[in-house]
Each structure stands twice: as C-alpha cells, then as structure tokens.
Enzyme design. Structure first.
Site, PDB file in Angstrom:
ATOM      1  NE  ARG A  37      34.300  27.044  21.225  1.00  0.00           N
ATOM      2  CZ  ARG A  37      35.402  27.056  20.486  1.00  0.00           C
ATOM      3  NH1 ARG A  37      36.180  25.986  20.435  1.00  0.00           N
ATOM      4  NH2 ARG A  37      35.726  28.132  19.800  1.00  0.00           N
ATOM      5  CG  HIS A  48      35.913  22.419  17.295  1.00  0.00           C
ATOM      6  ND1 HIS A  48      36.276  22.743  16.006  1.00  0.00           N
ATOM      7  CD2 HIS A  48      36.337  23.449  18.084  1.00  0.00           C
ATOM      8  CE1 HIS A  48      36.897  23.909  16.004  1.00  0.00           C
ATOM      9  NE2 HIS A  48      36.955  24.363  17.247  1.00  0.00           N
ATOM     10  CD  GLU A  55      36.211  33.236  19.637  1.00  0.00           C
ATOM     11  OE1 GLU A  55      36.557  32.180  20.207  1.00  0.00           O
ATOM     12  OE2 GLU A  55      36.646  33.567  18.519  1.00  0.00           O
ATOM     13  CG  HIS A  84      32.407  24.558  17.357  1.00  0.00           C
ATOM     14  ND1 HIS A  84      31.314  25.327  17.020  1.00  0.00           N
ATOM     15  CD2 HIS A  84      33.414  25.423  17.598  1.00  0.00           C
ATOM     16  CE1 HIS A  84      31.664  26.611  17.050  1.00  0.00           C
ATOM     17  NE2 HIS A  84      32.921  26.695  17.408  1.00  0.00           N
ATOM     18  NE  ARG A  99      39.711  24.401  22.109  1.00  0.00           N
ATOM     19  CZ  ARG A  99      39.366  25.306  21.185  1.00  0.00           C
ATOM     20  NH1 ARG A  99      39.892  26.520  21.217  1.00  0.00           N
ATOM     21  NH2 ARG A  99      38.490  25.006  20.254  1.00  0.00           N
TER      22      ARG A  99
END
Length: 590
Positions: free
Chosen positions: A326, A387, A147, A277, A422
């Site tokens: 992100r 998110h 990811e 997100h 994160r």
C-alpha cells in the site's frame, strides 16, 4: 472517589530526544462520581476488544467492557477486504510470514509475525465455529482471494466486501448471548479519559495501572464521570484517523487509547508509520470526516489505476503493479498527481463485468451509487487518505505494555507485526490473535495473584484541555506535516504550530472573565488528537529516512542505520523522551 495525593518526585528523567516538548499527565475532568470494580476492564468493541472480553469472561470472575458507542460501532465494522490467514492447503504460514516481513520494510518483529501467521488459521476457524459466516467457494471451502503484497490467495471475506461487519455481528451475538451473566458488564456510550495508576516507584517510574476514569452519557446509574478499578486494563480503542483531515476511520477514532497510555507513562512505538490507503473515494478537496474506502480487494480482482490522462502507471513502478504494498501505491499516486497537476487518479474496474462487481462488492457498489458513481460503468475518482496506524502502545507477545497491569490489542497496539507498513488484511487477524493471547495471560496472572487490585494515586503534572474548535487547525497541521509525503521543513512547521495550540482551555486567563471551554467530550477528544499529533510529528521528524508508511522527500531512501524502533514516552515531568530501540536480534547501529 478522591484520589490520594502523589508523592514528591525529584528524580525526573532527562529527555534524550524530543527536547522541549512537554505534555500533560491527565485530562481536565471532574472527580469520579461513581466506582465500579472488576478483575479486568476492556476498552473497545472492535474485534480485539470483543475477543478479549469474551475470552476473559470464561476465565476470571468479573469483566467490564467499555465502548465509546454501541457494541457494534468499532472500527472492525468498516473493514471491507477481509482477514488474512494461510487456510489453503497450497499456502503456508511461512509464506504468509515472508509477505508480511517484506511489506513491513525491514522493521517488523519476526517473533510477533510468526505468532500471527501460525496461530491465525486456528483463530479464524474459531470465528467460523462461533457463528461468523464467510463466503464459500463452489467446493464448500472458504473462498480466498488476494490483495496487495500477498503472493497467495489467503484473504477470507464475508458478504463480498463486508467482512468486518460480519465478524462484528458474530462477536456481538456471542456477547449478547451472555449479557445476563453477572460476571460481565457492558457500558456503552463511554469515553475513557485516563488510566488510573498506583504509587510511582522510588526512581519516579510510573506506577501500575489499576483502572480507568471514563465519562458515560445517559446510562442510568452509570452516568457522568466515574472510575472503573481493576488490576488489568486492556486498551483496544482502535486508530488515530481523526488526527488527519481525510481518513477512512470512523469519527470515534481520536487516538484515545494511545493518548491515555502516553499520559500514564507507557511506551509508544513506531508512531511515525501511518498507512494511507491508496484508493479512497475523492469527492473534492473540502470534504471532511469519514471517507468512503474502495477496498484493495477491487484491485485484487484485477482493477487498474489510471491517471487523469488515461495512462495506467503502476506497471512501471513495481513488479506487482496495482497489487504492490500500500505504501508503494499511495506514494506512486501522489507522485502521479504532481506530474499531471490533478487531485485524484481513476480506478477502472469496468472490464471485470457488472454482474461480478455487484456480486463481489455489493457494499462498495451501493456506497458509490449514493454519490452518483456506478462501479460497473464509471471510472472511480480516488486518492490516498489516512487509513491505518502501524504504531501504538508497545506490547510484548502476550499483549503486555510497559506499565504493569496494562495491555493493548488491535490497532492501538504496537506488537511489531506491521513494521513500517501493514500487509493488507493482517489487521483483523492481529486483533484476533493478540487479544486472545492477552486475555489468557491476564487470567493466568490474576489467578496466580500476580495482578492484584491497587488504590490509584493522582499523578503529578498538569491537566490539559484543548478546545474542540481547535480540531480543524490540528488536523491541518498533521496533514501538512506527517502526511503522505513529509519533509523536515514541513514537520518542523507542524511541530511549531502544534506547540502553539492552547492546552489550558479550562483555565481562566489573566484579564479574562471566563474559560475558553469546559471539560466535555469534544474537548477531551481534541486534547487526545493534539497529543497524538504532537508525538507523531516528533518521531517523524527524528526518523531521517523513508521506509514504508514514512516517506521523507528530504531523505527519500531507506537507511540501514534506521532499522530500529523509535519509542516515545513522557518522563515524570511530562517531557517527551524518545529512544532508539534495536529490533529483536539486531545489534544497535554504530
């Protein structure tokens, strides 16, 4: 149970920052009508809460687990992508550490990250031994994917895109297996109201945490407002999604743990770092509540982002293109929306093939079909939405907060792992690793007599209650102030608007024949939302730079002088105090 009156406190601390912001020290609520006692109270039933409760059950005589819904309703249930750990022989904890530090944009605590990546693989294998079923590769090993922000395949997943649901199922099954154990009690449908604290120190510093008050709906003898007393409390209450108009978080995510800790005098940290997100299903600007997440794992498998003109824009933004961290992707999308005058971009996974997409992402595929969108043949309209919250209650490496007897784990905690942003799929791992550490520390301290029961005292300060009808106004202010892109003017306007929200809805006003609202669930939750939004806005206004999940259009670049943590707390008079705390091993900026 009637709380003893608090002693007079003439030593209120002067606020260093956040001058003018004053918040209540407790919620307006009835006196507790019943009392329960335990060696530890765990609040929350996501991965962190369930892990802490299961670990504590084997180590202390009596554990009480409190959850806002039912056991299987925590935020963990909604985690799609997976759990990150260096499980492949070709990967390493040091590589995982490097990726985490890069994503955290220079403000992670390297000690906490090292704990996460070194202990993580063992904790994941324990999940498997406890019954969690992860997807397997052809050779029988756990299948691993990639990811955003990761330079190796280290994301373990279950059911394709239902990892959180599988982990929750396995942990709840373990807890159900010991329900008859008299050493553990579970109270469902319980909203924690406030932390109970003991006598304040001679200089007015907060007293030790010695339990919680909670409101239970329809649980027989455990009904209405009660008090759960214990020398240790673990807050594992999840995130703050409902502070914003648009979020992937469940409706229960109203910042209850952060707000309760704040009112008790605990230190909060990194609140301004909110992760939006990049790819949340866009169904129109008027849609509210929990929105459908389209997991980053879809991009991890090779999906592209296109603007509404059909242009793929991420390769020109970052070397990792759609797999950039992100915050980079979310900010790039917002910038592209401004350029094209659109309200969404498009996710294109069609080239990955229908059979693969249906097998790899069955949950996402089904949820999109409910809205008339076929992942295998259609472009999916997406836009950023709140998110994850990288900040929370400041803890050390074993989960201890700044108040004696208080612990935090999972999204509600600020361990220093995430820094400003994160890294994908580190959240489940953080909850697992640090809840395990917190439970062991509590057991050792209870066993050694370091944590002992105390009688709670009423904290000085006023009570607050915000009418539930005010929530949409608060969410609008939070979304326009500390939203995806921030500015000094926007944040000041949000702070002014939040200061104008009435916080005494339970008090009869002069010339009025009644109150605006009575103490009840919607009002308690909205009060928490208001307090979290207020402190989040204050810290976002103070940090005059852009870093990770905090993007200021008036200060668009990172500034090394801000490589620090902003910590926030309430002083003895309820005034908001913020302090700039150096990172571990750093020298304070001049």
């Amino acid at each position: 149970m009637t709380l003893a009156p608090a002693p007079a406190n003439p030593h209120g601390l002067e606020a260093r920052e956040g001058e003018g912001v004053v918040l209540a020290s407790h919620l307006a609520a009835p006196e507790p009508g019943w009392t329960a006692r335990a060696d530890a109270v765990v609040v929350g039933s996501g991965i962190a809460g369930l892990t802490a409760a299961l670990e504590l059950r084997t180590r202390v005589p009596r554990v009480l687990l409190v959850t806002k819904g039912v056991l299987a309703s925590g935020s963990t249930l909604w985690a799609q992508g997976g759990i990150a750990a260096a499980l492949d022989p070709g990967d390493s904890p040091s590589a995982h550490l490097t990726d985490t530090l890069v994503a955290g944009a220079g403000v992670c605590d390297p000690r906490a990250v090292e704990v996460l990546v070194t202990e993580g693989p063992a904790r994941v294998r324990e999940l498997v031994a406890g019954g969690a079923v992860f997807d397997r590769a052809a050779d029988g090993e756990i299948a691993l994917t990639r990811e955003g922000g990761h330079h190796a395949d280290r994301i373990a997943h279950a059911g394709g895109d239902a990892t959180g649901a599988e982990i929750s199922r396995a942990l709840v099954a373990q807890l159900d297996a010991v329900r008859s154990d008299p050493g553990i009690e579970v109270i469902e449908h319980a909203l924690v109201l406030d932390l109970l604290t003991g006598p304040a120190g001679p200089d007015g510093e907060p007293g030790a945490v010695c339990g919680v008050t909670l409101h239970v709906i329809g649980e027989g003898t455990r009904d209405g407002v009660g008090a759960a007393l214990a020398p240790a409390v673990v807050l594992a209450t999840g995130g703050i999604g409902q502070v914003f108009r648009s979020s992937t978080n469940p409706v229960q995510a109203t910042g209850d743990g952060i707000a309760a800790a704040l009112r008790a005098g605990a230190r909060l940290g990194d609140l301004e770092f909110v992760q939006f997100h990049p790819t949340v299903l866009w169904l129109g600007s008027g849609v509210r509540g929990q929105l459908t997440l389209v997991s980053e794992a879809v991009r991890g498998e090779g999906a592209y982002l296109l603007d509404t003109d059909g242009v793929r824009f991420m390769p020109a933004v970052h070397p990792m293109a759609e797999l950039a961290p992100r915050d980079v992707v979310a900010h790039a999308i917002v910038t592209q929306l401004a350029r094209t005058g659109s309200e969404h971009v498009l996710l294109d996974a069609r080239h990955l093939g229908g059979d693969f997409l249906r097998r790899r992402f069955p949950t996402i595929h089904e949820r999109l079909l409910e809205h008339g969108i076929d992942l295998t043949t259609d472009l999916v309209p997406v836009a950023p939405a709140q998110h994850y919250h990288s900040g929370g209650i400041v803890t050390d490496l074993v989960g201890r907060a700044s108040l004696r007897g208080l612990y935090a784990a999972g999204e509600v905690a600020c361990t220093g792992v995430h820094g400003a942003n994160r890294l994908a799929s580190n959240s489940l791992l953080e909850g697992l690793v640090f809840a395990h550490r917190a439970a062991r520390d509590i057991a050792e301290r209870v066993g050694a007599g370091e944590l002992v029961p105390e009688d709670p005292e009423q904290r000085p300060g006023r009570a607050a209650l915000v009418a539930g009808a005010s929530r949409s106004r608060i969410q609008r202010l939070a979304s326009s102030g500390p939203g995806v892109l921030r500015s000094g003017d926007g944040l000041r306007a949000a702070a002014e608007g939040l200061a104008g929200v009435r916080t005494d809805a339970h008090v009869v006003s002069h010339g009025s024949s009644g109150v605006v609202a009575d103490p009840q669930t919607a009002e308690w939750e909205t009060t928490n939302v208001h307090q979290v939004a207020t402190v989040l806005t204050a810290t976002a206004l103070e940090r005059e730079e852009s870093r990770g999940g905090h993007a200021r259009t008036d200060f668009p670049v990172p500034d090394d002088a801000w490589r620090l943590r902003i910590e926030a707390r309430l002083d003895a008079d309820g005034r908001l105090v913020t302090e700039r705390v150096p990172l571990a091993g750093d020298v304070p900026p001049a």
